[in-house]
Design an enzyme around this catalytic site. Structure first.
Site, PDB file in Angstrom:
ATOM      1  N   GLY A 265       1.849  25.364 -21.819  1.00 26.75           N
ATOM      2  CA  GLY A 265       3.129  24.871 -22.347  1.00 26.75           C
ATOM      3  C   GLY A 265       3.643  25.712 -23.498  1.00 26.75           C
ATOM      4  CG  ASP A 266       6.334  28.181 -26.143  1.00 25.20           C
ATOM      5  OD1 ASP A 266       5.472  28.454 -26.982  1.00 25.20           O
ATOM      6  OD2 ASP A 266       7.544  28.445 -26.316  1.00 25.20           O
TER       7      ASP A 266
ATOM      8  CE  LYS B   9       5.290  31.630 -24.726  1.00 24.97           C
ATOM      9  NZ  LYS B   9       4.320  31.044 -25.665  1.00 24.97           N
TER      10      LYS B   9
ATOM     11  CB  THR C  53      -0.905  24.838 -31.550  1.00 30.49           C
ATOM     12  OG1 THR C  53      -1.168  25.162 -30.194  1.00 30.49           O
ATOM     13  CG2 THR C  53      -0.226  26.015 -32.224  1.00 30.49           C
TER      14      THR C  53
ATOM     15  CE  LYS D 254      -4.479  29.797 -20.903  1.00 33.30           C
ATOM     16  NZ  LYS D 254      -3.244  29.146 -20.458  1.00 33.30           N
TER      17      LYS D 254
HETATM   18  P1  NDP Z   1       8.316  21.699 -29.055  1.00 35.13           P
HETATM   19  O1  NDP Z   1       9.335  21.860 -27.998  1.00 35.13           O
HETATM   20  O2  NDP Z   1       7.298  20.624 -28.929  1.00 35.13           O
HETATM   21  O3  NDP Z   1       9.032  21.513 -30.460  1.00 35.13           O
HETATM   22  C1  NDP Z   1       9.888  22.469 -31.002  1.00 35.13           C
HETATM   23  C2  NDP Z   1      10.507  21.898 -32.269  1.00 35.13           C
HETATM   24  O4  NDP Z   1      11.290  22.898 -32.877  1.00 35.13           O
HETATM   25  C3  NDP Z   1      11.432  20.738 -32.001  1.00 35.13           C
HETATM   26  O5  NDP Z   1      11.399  19.869 -33.108  1.00 35.13           O
HETATM   27  C4  NDP Z   1      12.806  21.401 -31.877  1.00 35.13           C
HETATM   28  O6  NDP Z   1      13.901  20.554 -32.231  1.00 35.13           O
HETATM   29  C5  NDP Z   1      12.664  22.499 -32.904  1.00 35.13           C
HETATM   30  N1  NDP Z   1      13.504  23.643 -32.515  1.00 35.13           N
HETATM   31  C6  NDP Z   1      13.491  24.321 -31.337  1.00 35.13           C
HETATM   32  N2  NDP Z   1      14.416  25.285 -31.338  1.00 35.13           N
HETATM   33  C7  NDP Z   1      15.006  25.219 -32.539  1.00 35.13           C
HETATM   34  C8  NDP Z   1      16.036  25.956 -33.161  1.00 35.13           C
HETATM   35  N3  NDP Z   1      16.637  26.981 -32.527  1.00 35.13           N
HETATM   36  N4  NDP Z   1      16.397  25.606 -34.425  1.00 35.13           N
HETATM   37  C9  NDP Z   1      15.782  24.587 -35.059  1.00 35.13           C
HETATM   38  N5  NDP Z   1      14.787  23.855 -34.531  1.00 35.13           N
HETATM   39  C10 NDP Z   1      14.420  24.170 -33.304  1.00 35.13           C
HETATM   40  O7  NDP Z   1       7.611  23.125 -29.197  1.00 35.13           O
HETATM   41  P2  NDP Z   1       6.197  23.471 -29.831  1.00 35.13           P
HETATM   42  O8  NDP Z   1       5.942  22.615 -31.014  1.00 35.13           O
HETATM   43  O9  NDP Z   1       5.218  23.535 -28.740  1.00 35.13           O
HETATM   44  O10 NDP Z   1       6.443  24.976 -30.290  1.00 35.13           O
HETATM   45  C11 NDP Z   1       6.952  25.305 -31.582  1.00 35.13           C
HETATM   46  C12 NDP Z   1       6.675  26.760 -31.883  1.00 35.13           C
HETATM   47  O11 NDP Z   1       5.259  26.981 -31.841  1.00 35.13           O
HETATM   48  C13 NDP Z   1       7.281  27.769 -30.906  1.00 35.13           C
HETATM   49  O12 NDP Z   1       7.581  28.949 -31.620  1.00 35.13           O
HETATM   50  C14 NDP Z   1       6.127  28.036 -29.945  1.00 35.13           C
HETATM   51  O13 NDP Z   1       6.260  29.290 -29.295  1.00 35.13           O
HETATM   52  C15 NDP Z   1       4.961  28.032 -30.915  1.00 35.13           C
HETATM   53  N6  NDP Z   1       3.655  27.800 -30.330  1.00 35.13           N
HETATM   54  C16 NDP Z   1       3.387  26.663 -29.619  1.00 35.13           C
HETATM   55  C17 NDP Z   1       2.134  26.454 -29.089  1.00 35.13           C
HETATM   56  C18 NDP Z   1       1.758  25.186 -28.410  1.00 35.13           C
HETATM   57  O14 NDP Z   1       0.554  24.995 -28.135  1.00 35.13           O
HETATM   58  N7  NDP Z   1       2.678  24.291 -28.111  1.00 35.13           N
HETATM   59  C19 NDP Z   1       1.066  27.482 -29.213  1.00 35.13           C
HETATM   60  C20 NDP Z   1       1.421  28.595 -30.063  1.00 35.13           C
HETATM   61  C21 NDP Z   1       2.680  28.741 -30.546  1.00 35.13           C
HETATM   62  P3  NDP Z   1      14.519  19.492 -31.164  1.00 35.13           P
HETATM   63  O15 NDP Z   1      13.563  18.340 -31.178  1.00 35.13           O
HETATM   64  O16 NDP Z   1      15.867  19.164 -31.725  1.00 35.13           O
HETATM   65  O17 NDP Z   1      14.575  20.219 -29.874  1.00 35.13           O
END
Ligand code: NDP
Length: 460
Positions: free
Chosen positions: A174-175, A135, A218, A99
């Site tokens: 998703g991620d 993953k 999350t 998962k």
């Molecule tokens: P999203 O794609 O919804 O959002 C990611 C955000 O982070 C966007 O605002 C993006 O900016 C920004 N971002 C991505 N890469 C970079 C970078 N290299 N430098 C600066 N900003 C960056 O992803 P999530 O919110 O789902 O995920 C965010 C984090 O949380 C990740 O680490 C993910 O693995 C983790 N996570 C997510 C879960 C989930 O349920 N979604 C569960 C557990 C962990 P822009 O809009 O410009 O692309």
């Protein structure tokens, strides 16, 4: 195992033990090193878990069961064939079906997915649910693509991935870059190929099998965890407190939403281009419009709010991030890995931050974590604090399997209870192993123990 006196000795010892290249810049190595350093108290107290013991538990845990890599070909809107690489790292299924999320981002490679998969094993273990760790994803960049192109890519991706997944085998979610839209397209293709309507993906839209609250889970969970940690550590709650949040995606926006519900004042958010600082509290409906609906840069925020400040990445402090120099009570890194550096840690300490909660996976560099650990800041590590997403994914699997639909309130109550249980378990484990207040070690030891016990019981 000989006594390790400092991190440099530990790195050499770990590299020797596991026959690994000692690459400082490898995120998988970084994640693994953090866990292995954390669990030394467990090794010392119990021979059963020690690497020198015949179970070889560490070697087995840090080696994925399999890494699947495949070609994804799809037609863009100009009828040109595009080629991307797809991956699924099925890391460990000792506790349940594999998962973990799928990430679509140009930076995706095997190392990043190994790091995320490894973290996922322990995170899923902490939820107490029967879930293994995995993953996957692709170097496909959804940014700037039409809806039709995203659909064609998702369909092509699933044409390969479907061979390796199933509701009792591996259940992706998703991620970064993969939300409800992408999950729905992938689910549609899976169903066409297999003729089977089953819970093979989580994060589906509600009207065909998704769980209420999965999108929020999350971010909400991150804030529930923080409230509990502050209570356990005898600190004031978040109510009325200034908070800083990075990211503007799924996790960040829902953390901001829950902070508002608890009457905190989130004043920042960031994307890959820059940061918004709005001292009166960020305008959440506008952020949702910009990032979830229109998918545009945060720079547009100041068109509606000229009194807010926009700082582009080029103006960030050297080796740091402007967001972590805004004074706050609680800091919530919710964007991506290694977004909180030693420069940022020093700024957070200087500004008297009380708690730091990792919403993103491994947002703090090793150096930053060590610095923070030397202070009395309450630090909530990602694998515990952001487990709410996978917990509600587990709830979605339960609902799919039993053909039930739980209400929003039901899911929210279960999520809150799960996050509080994780927090208590982590805190108690830290106490039990002589590292009271250290939620990093507590989370690593508690998660590792649950997986290791299952692996030992199941044999090789
Ligand atoms: P999203 O794609 O919804 O959002 C990611 C955000 O982070 C966007 O605002 C993006 O900016 C920004 N971002 C991505 N890469 C970079 C970078 N290299 N430098 C600066 N900003 C960056 O992803 P999530 O919110 O789902 O995920 C965010 C984090 O949380 C990740 O680490 C993910 O693995 C983790 N996570 C997510 C879960 C989930 O349920 N979604 C569960 C557990 C962990 P822009 O809009 O410009 O692309």
């Amino acid at each position: 195992m000989r006594k390790i006196n400092n991190i440099e000795e530990a790195k050499i010892e770990i590299a020797k033990l596991h026959n690994l290249d000692c690459k400082e810049d490898d995120v998988f190595y970084q994640a693994m090193e953090e866990v292995l350093l954390s669990i030394f108290p467990l090794f010392e107290s119990d021979e059963m878990y020690n690497n020198s013991e015949k179970n070889g538990i560490i070697k087995r845990l840090i080696t994925p069961d399999r890494i699947i890599k495949f070609k994804v070909t799809w037609l863009d809107d100009n009828n040109i064939v595009q080629v991307n690489t797809g991956y699924r790292v099925q890391f460990n299924n000792a506790l349940g079906p594999y998962k973990g999320g799928l990430r679509f981002h140009p930076t995706v490679n095997e190392g990043i997915l190994k790091f995320l998969g490894f973290e996922q094993i322990l995170k899923n273990a902490l939820t107490g649910l029967p879930l293994g760790g995995a993953k996957g994803g692709s170097d496909f960049d959804p940014k700037g693509k039409s809806d039709f192109e995203v659909m064609k890519f998702c369909s092509a991706f699933m044409k390969e991935l479907h061979k390796y997944i199933g509701p009792r085998i591996d259940v992706p979610a998703g991620d970064i870059g993969v939300g409800g839209r992408e999950i729905a397209y992938m689910f549609g293709t899976y169903k066409k190929i297999t003729s089977s309507f089953e819970g093979v993906l989580t994060g589906k839209p509600y009207f065909f099998g998704g769980s209420l609250m999965r999108p929020e889970a999350t971010g909400y969970g991150v804030v529930y965890f923080t409230q509990k940690m502050l209570e356990l550590e005898g600190k004031e709650s978040l109510k009325g407190k200034i908070c800083t949040v990075s990211g503007a995606g799924n996790v960040a926006l829902h953390a901001i939403e829950k902070l508002y519900q608890l009457e905190a004042i989130p004043v920042t958010c960031t994307d890959s281009k820059g940061m918004i600082y709005d001292a009166r509290g960020v305008d959440l409906p506008l952020l949702k419009e910009l990032k979830l609906k229109r998918r545009v840069s945060l720079e547009e925020y100041i068109i509606a709010h000229p009194e807010a400040e926009y700082i582009p990445v080029e103006k960030y402090p050297e080796n740091g991030h402007a967001v972590w120099d805004i004074p706050s009570y609680g800091a919530f890194p919710c964007a991506t890995q290694n977004e909180l550096t030693i420069v940022d840690a020093n700024n957070l300490i200087k500004n008297g931050t009380v708690s730091i909660t990792e919403g993103a996976n491994m947002p703090s560099t090793t150096e930053a974590m060590h610095k923070i650990a030397s202070t009395d800041i309450c630090f909530a590590p990602a694998k515990a604090a952001n487990a709410g997403g996978v917990a509600v994914s587990g709830f979605e699997m339960s609902q799919n399997a039993s053909m039930q639909k739980w209400t929003f309130e039901e899911v929210d109550l279960k999520l809150k209870a799960t996050m509080e249980d994780i927090c208590l378990n982590v805190s108690n484990t830290a106490k039990e192993y002589g590292v009271e207040g250290n939620y990093v070690d507590g989370a690593n030891i508690a998660g590792f123990k649950r997986v290791a016990d299952a692996m030992i019981a199941e044999g090789i």
